[in-house]
Design an enzyme around this catalytic site. Structure first.
Site, PDB file in Angstrom:
ATOM      1  N   HIS A  45      73.147  -6.369  81.889  1.00  0.00           N
ATOM      2  CA  HIS A  45      72.978  -5.367  80.835  1.00  0.00           C
ATOM      3  C   HIS A  45      71.670  -5.592  80.071  1.00  0.00           C
ATOM      4  CE1 HIS A  45      77.518  -5.471  81.176  1.00  0.00           C
ATOM      5  NE2 HIS A  45      77.264  -4.195  81.359  1.00  0.00           N
ATOM      6  N   GLY A 159      72.747   0.742  86.151  1.00  0.00           N
ATOM      7  CA  GLY A 159      72.504  -0.288  87.149  1.00  0.00           C
ATOM      8  C   GLY A 159      72.787   0.190  88.564  1.00  0.00           C
ATOM      9  N   ASP A 162      76.420  -0.358  90.463  1.00  0.00           N
ATOM     10  CA  ASP A 162      77.411   0.711  90.548  1.00  0.00           C
ATOM     11  C   ASP A 162      76.759   1.924  91.196  1.00  0.00           C
ATOM     12  OD1 ASP A 162      79.721  -0.527  89.070  1.00  0.00           O
ATOM     13  OD2 ASP A 162      78.212  -0.647  87.500  1.00  0.00           O
ATOM     14  N   LEU A 196      75.817  -9.826  89.009  1.00  0.00           N
ATOM     15  CA  LEU A 196      76.323 -10.020  87.655  1.00  0.00           C
ATOM     16  C   LEU A 196      77.370  -8.954  87.319  1.00  0.00           C
ATOM     17  CD1 LEU A 196      73.023 -10.898  85.795  1.00  0.00           C
ATOM     18  CD2 LEU A 196      75.047 -12.347  85.930  1.00  0.00           C
TER      19      LEU A 196
END
Length: 343
Positions: A45, A159, A162, A196
């Site tokens: 993030h 991101g 996904d 992550l």
């Protein structure tokens, strides 16, 4: 930009007031960026927020949303289990360059209860993740649409991890004429290759070791494709034919003959079947580990609509996607590939 510069807002009214406050609003002509999250922020993030800050510059605004969307969860237990770490999220967001963290309650986002009208993800939303989690993408697009209206960004960052979500958001924005640019950011990984994810915290050391098979499978497929395309590039410039291989065999040059035959038979696309096989071999080995990896899907798909790529594909972009459970934790990962490259 320091961590203390991130302002916490909890209501749509506060967000609207902030957007029109001349002391807080972006400089004239500067852009506003949004990074949407469900909290439990990690370095992935932070990378999105940092990218957003770099794009809009010091004069622009970066808004981070933190909202655990109940419409995206099929089971109440999964929703209850999802980590809530707002204080830590504020620190991560501020340190990465966010101006605002918008963290509304469920009642604030859905004041009349669950919405009766939702955005449908259509056929693309029924594949892969959509097949495993029915209704998930309808809920995701519904809240993304609401948050885009509330935050009113010029550009939004998501991101690549996904990948299906990113593709659906791009399609929604295009099909429904949202005035926003969608930017995908490369998947952030831990040093051992694991993508992550906020779910990684649920893995014990043994489960984590098994989970590494997801990224290893993707990297094996990428390497297989690169090797095949390198062989094809050699075939374009070398006298690599089946006859040459046979001649080397007769001379007793087994190693050179095998190399010549491999080059002669190299396909320009590396072969989708070979790419799938390279990944599946790693995943099959992980299925025999303790604890085992339980594969949900391995799919090589077209990034435009997430339909399966046929084995005779010779060129073009693709995404190799994988989902699996290790213990009670479900993980996803993917990697972009390009078929037909010879350089």
């Amino acid at each position: 930009m320091t961590a203390s510069a991130a302002t916490l807002l909890r209501t749509a009214a506060e967000l609207s007031a902030y957007a029109t406050d001349p002391d807080a609003s972006a400089a004239l002509g500067a852009e506003r960026a949004v990074v949407m999250t469900m909290g439990a922020l990690h370095e992935g993030h932070a990378s999105l927020i940092q990218t957003a800050r770099a794009v809009v510059g010091a004069a622009g605004q970066v808004v981070v949303t933190v909202f655990v969307n109940p419409l995206q969860f099929g089971e109440a237990a999964d929703l209850d289990r999802y980590p809530r770490t707002l204080d830590a999220d504020l620190a991560v967001a501020g340190a990465a360059g966010a101006d605002v963290v918008f963290a509304p309650s469920v009642d604030e986002v859905y004041p009349g209860g669950e919405p009766q009208v939702r955005i449908s993800a259509g056929p693309m939303g029924e594949r892969l993740e959509g097949a495993s989690r029915p209704g998930h993408f309808d809920g995701m697009l519904t809240v993304v649409a609401k948050l885009l209206h509330l935050t009113r960004p010029d550009v939004a960052f998501y991101g690549q991890k996904d990948a299906q979500q990113l593709a659906l958001i791009r399609r929604m924005v295009r099909d429904l004429n949202f005035p926003v640019e969608i930017v995908g950011v490369e998947t952030a990984r831990e040093p051992d290759g694991l993508a992550l994810s906020s779910r990684n915290r649920f893995l014990d050391p043994h489960e984590r070791r098994t989970a590494l098979a997801l990224s290893r499978a993707l990297f094996a497929a990428r390497d297989r494709l690169a090797a095949q395309q390198a062989l094809h590039a050699r075939a374009l410039t070398a006298n690599a034919t089946e006859d040459r291989a046979a001649g080397l065999t007769r001379l007793g040059e087994a190693r050179l003959a095998a190399d010549a035959q491999a080059v002669a038979r190299a396909r320009p696309d590396g072969g989708p079947a070979a790419v799938r096989a390279a990944a599946r071999a790693v995943l099959d080995d992980a299925a025999a580990e303790q604890p085992p990896l339980a594969l949900d899907y391995l799919a090589l798909v077209d990034p435009a609509d997430f339909t399966e790529i046929p084995d005779d594909r010779t060129a073009g972009d693709a995404i190799l996607a994988v989902a699996a459970r290790v213990g009670a934790t479900r993980l996803i990962d993917n990697i972009p590939l390009t078929f037909g490259a010879t350089t």
